[in-house]
Design a protein around this motif. Structure first.
Motif, PDB file in Angstrom:
ATOM      1  N   THR A 110       0.831  -1.207   0.000  1.00 10.59           N
ATOM      2  CA  THR A 110       0.000   0.000   0.000  1.00 10.59           C
ATOM      3  C   THR A 110       0.870   1.263   0.000  1.00 10.59           C
ATOM      4  O   THR A 110       0.495   2.263  -0.617  1.00 10.59           O
ATOM      5  CB  THR A 110      -0.977   0.017   1.194  1.00 10.59           C
ATOM      6  OG1 THR A 110      -0.246  -0.109   2.421  1.00 10.59           O
ATOM      7  CG2 THR A 110      -1.996  -1.104   1.071  1.00 10.59           C
ATOM      8  N   TYR A 112       3.767   1.505  -1.550  1.00 10.62           N
ATOM      9  CA  TYR A 112       4.201   1.652  -2.940  1.00 10.62           C
ATOM     10  C   TYR A 112       3.076   2.194  -3.817  1.00 10.62           C
ATOM     11  O   TYR A 112       3.300   3.085  -4.645  1.00 10.62           O
ATOM     12  CB  TYR A 112       4.698   0.313  -3.484  1.00 10.62           C
ATOM     13  CG  TYR A 112       5.174   0.417  -4.916  1.00 10.62           C
ATOM     14  CD1 TYR A 112       6.417   0.989  -5.191  1.00 10.62           C
ATOM     15  CD2 TYR A 112       4.399  -0.019  -5.977  1.00 10.62           C
ATOM     16  CE1 TYR A 112       6.863   1.109  -6.508  1.00 10.62           C
ATOM     17  CE2 TYR A 112       4.830   0.099  -7.281  1.00 10.62           C
ATOM     18  CZ  TYR A 112       6.068   0.663  -7.538  1.00 10.62           C
ATOM     19  OH  TYR A 112       6.500   0.798  -8.832  1.00 10.62           O
ATOM     20  N   LEU A 113       1.885   1.660  -3.633  1.00 11.77           N
ATOM     21  CA  LEU A 113       0.752   2.137  -4.433  1.00 11.77           C
ATOM     22  C   LEU A 113       0.541   3.635  -4.249  1.00 11.77           C
ATOM     23  O   LEU A 113       0.297   4.361  -5.212  1.00 11.77           O
ATOM     24  CB  LEU A 113      -0.522   1.368  -4.065  1.00 11.77           C
ATOM     25  CG  LEU A 113      -0.558  -0.096  -4.502  1.00 11.77           C
ATOM     26  CD1 LEU A 113      -1.787  -0.792  -3.928  1.00 11.77           C
ATOM     27  CD2 LEU A 113      -0.505  -0.222  -6.007  1.00 11.77           C
ATOM     28  N   GLY A 114       0.652   4.105  -3.006  1.00 14.40           N
ATOM     29  CA  GLY A 114       0.474   5.528  -2.747  1.00 14.40           C
ATOM     30  C   GLY A 114       1.610   6.392  -3.237  1.00 14.40           C
ATOM     31  O   GLY A 114       1.411   7.526  -3.674  1.00 14.40           O
ATOM     32  N   TYR A 118      -0.698   5.369  -7.481  1.00 13.79           N
ATOM     33  CA  TYR A 118      -1.888   6.208  -7.328  1.00 13.79           C
ATOM     34  C   TYR A 118      -1.553   7.436  -6.504  1.00 13.79           C
ATOM     35  O   TYR A 118      -2.067   7.632  -5.406  1.00 13.79           O
ATOM     36  CB  TYR A 118      -3.030   5.418  -6.666  1.00 13.79           C
ATOM     37  CG  TYR A 118      -3.408   4.171  -7.410  1.00 13.79           C
ATOM     38  CD1 TYR A 118      -4.011   4.253  -8.662  1.00 13.79           C
ATOM     39  CD2 TYR A 118      -3.157   2.917  -6.874  1.00 13.79           C
ATOM     40  CE1 TYR A 118      -4.360   3.103  -9.353  1.00 13.79           C
ATOM     41  CE2 TYR A 118      -3.507   1.767  -7.558  1.00 13.79           C
ATOM     42  CZ  TYR A 118      -4.107   1.869  -8.797  1.00 13.79           C
ATOM     43  OH  TYR A 118      -4.449   0.727  -9.485  1.00 13.79           O
ATOM     44  N   ARG A 119      -0.683   8.265  -7.027  1.00  7.94           N
ATOM     45  CA  ARG A 119      -0.180   9.417  -6.284  1.00  7.94           C
ATOM     46  C   ARG A 119      -1.281  10.396  -5.890  1.00  7.94           C
ATOM     47  O   ARG A 119      -1.170  11.069  -4.876  1.00  7.94           O
ATOM     48  CB  ARG A 119       0.901  10.129  -7.085  1.00  7.94           C
ATOM     49  CG  ARG A 119       2.068   9.182  -7.372  1.00  7.94           C
ATOM     50  CD  ARG A 119       3.148   9.859  -8.106  1.00  7.94           C
ATOM     51  NE  ARG A 119       4.107  10.257  -7.068  1.00  7.94           N
ATOM     52  CZ  ARG A 119       5.204  10.906  -7.317  1.00  7.94           C
ATOM     53  NH1 ARG A 119       5.488  11.276  -8.531  1.00  7.94           N
ATOM     54  NH2 ARG A 119       6.026  11.212  -6.344  1.00  7.94           N
ATOM     55  N   GLN A 121      -4.074   9.620  -4.793  1.00 10.04           N
ATOM     56  CA  GLN A 121      -4.746   9.026  -3.634  1.00 10.04           C
ATOM     57  C   GLN A 121      -3.736   8.604  -2.561  1.00 10.04           C
ATOM     58  O   GLN A 121      -3.989   7.693  -1.772  1.00 10.04           O
ATOM     59  CB  GLN A 121      -5.562   7.810  -4.064  1.00 10.04           C
ATOM     60  CG  GLN A 121      -6.622   8.116  -5.092  1.00 10.04           C
ATOM     61  CD  GLN A 121      -7.185   6.850  -5.713  1.00 10.04           C
ATOM     62  OE1 GLN A 121      -6.644   5.762  -5.559  1.00 10.04           O
ATOM     63  NE2 GLN A 121      -8.285   6.996  -6.434  1.00 10.04           N
ATOM     64  N   ALA A 122      -2.613   9.287  -2.541  1.00 10.34           N
ATOM     65  CA  ALA A 122      -1.526   8.905  -1.640  1.00 10.34           C
ATOM     66  C   ALA A 122      -1.948   8.893  -0.174  1.00 10.34           C
ATOM     67  O   ALA A 122      -1.478   8.053   0.598  1.00 10.34           O
ATOM     68  CB  ALA A 122      -0.330   9.837  -1.841  1.00 10.34           C
ATOM     69  N   TRP A 125      -3.721   5.506   0.630  1.00 11.12           N
ATOM     70  CA  TRP A 125      -2.760   4.400   0.650  1.00 11.12           C
ATOM     71  C   TRP A 125      -1.776   4.564   1.810  1.00 11.12           C
ATOM     72  O   TRP A 125      -1.397   3.577   2.447  1.00 11.12           O
ATOM     73  CB  TRP A 125      -2.026   4.295  -0.686  1.00 11.12           C
ATOM     74  CG  TRP A 125      -2.958   3.908  -1.793  1.00 11.12           C
ATOM     75  CD1 TRP A 125      -3.411   4.715  -2.801  1.00 11.12           C
ATOM     76  CD2 TRP A 125      -3.591   2.652  -1.984  1.00 11.12           C
ATOM     77  NE1 TRP A 125      -4.273   4.032  -3.603  1.00 11.12           N
ATOM     78  CE2 TRP A 125      -4.414   2.754  -3.134  1.00 11.12           C
ATOM     79  CE3 TRP A 125      -3.549   1.438  -1.300  1.00 11.12           C
ATOM     80  CZ2 TRP A 125      -5.165   1.695  -3.609  1.00 11.12           C
ATOM     81  CZ3 TRP A 125      -4.311   0.390  -1.776  1.00 11.12           C
ATOM     82  CH2 TRP A 125      -5.099   0.521  -2.911  1.00 11.12           C
ATOM     83  N   ILE A 128      -3.509   3.451   5.051  1.00 11.77           N
ATOM     84  CA  ILE A 128      -3.547   1.988   5.170  1.00 11.77           C
ATOM     85  C   ILE A 128      -2.164   1.456   5.533  1.00 11.77           C
ATOM     86  O   ILE A 128      -2.015   0.621   6.432  1.00 11.77           O
ATOM     87  CB  ILE A 128      -4.070   1.334   3.873  1.00 11.77           C
ATOM     88  CG1 ILE A 128      -5.506   1.775   3.596  1.00 11.77           C
ATOM     89  CG2 ILE A 128      -3.969  -0.192   3.947  1.00 11.77           C
ATOM     90  CD1 ILE A 128      -5.995   1.446   2.201  1.00 11.77           C
ATOM     91  N   SER A 129      -1.147   1.954   4.847  1.00 13.00           N
ATOM     92  CA  SER A 129       0.226   1.547   5.125  1.00 13.00           C
ATOM     93  C   SER A 129       0.603   1.888   6.567  1.00 13.00           C
ATOM     94  O   SER A 129       1.199   1.071   7.278  1.00 13.00           O
ATOM     95  CB  SER A 129       1.184   2.236   4.148  1.00 13.00           C
ATOM     96  OG  SER A 129       2.510   1.859   4.408  1.00 13.00           O
TER      97      SER A 129
END
Length: 171
Positions: A110, A112-114, A118-119, A121-122, A125, A128-129
């Motif tokens: 999560t 990495y995704l942020g 999906y910058r 929606q950082a 993410w 969650i991280s």
């Protein structure tokens, strides 16, 4: 180039640590050798990735985000295995190890995704991280892992506290 030099120094420090762990394995009691081996693997994996990160920085002068996460997705779960290996003598169950591993993977994926995918929606993410990270911190500082370390005392408690500080400050 101070950034490339920092990656180089990090790489050399990790290689030195790996050499220490691998070469000193025989001087440890047999019950700790797997833990020392895992420590050597963690530092060796990190050394290789720091070398790649240095090269990436030198070529593009931008953060090697992908290589950081590749490094972490290998080394962070291994750190969770370290907690289990240290606490196994105090009665730790594999369920503790798997809980920490799953939380660490959630934290990293999560994150990495942020950061990279999906910058826009950082924050989501990152939240969650961050929750996964703080659950890990709770488990090792105040939860079942701490209770096991305290019941074992001595070298187990000392090693556990050292790992806890590394997670709190180093991660």
């Amino acid at each position: 180039d101070y950034v490339a030099f920092t990656f180089f120094v990090g790489c050399m420090a990790m290689l030195a640590a790996s050499a220490f762990f691998f070469l000193s394995m025989g001087s440890f009691d047999k019950k700790w050798r797997t833990s020392i081996l895992v420590s050597g693997l963690i530092t060796f994996i990190a050394a290789v990735h720091y070398w790649y990160m240095r090269d990436y920085w030198a070529a593009f002068e931008e953060s090697p985000t992908f290589f950081r996460y590749v490094d972490w997705i290998l080394t962070v779960p291994l750190m969770c295995v370290e907690f289990f290996l240290i606490l196994k003598v105090a009665g730790a169950k594999k369920s503790l190890m798997w809980r920490l591993i799953v939380l660490s993977v959630v934290m990293l994926v999560t994150g990495y995704l942020g950061e990279a995918v999906y910058r826009d929606q950082a924050q989501i993410w990152g939240l969650i991280s961050g929750i996964a990270y703080f659950v890990i911190v709770y488990d090792i500082w105040l939860g079942k892992a701490k209770k096991l370390a305290e019941s074992a005392g001595g070298a187990v408690l000392k090693a556990h506290k050292t790992l806890c500080w590394f997670v709190l400050v180093g991660w």
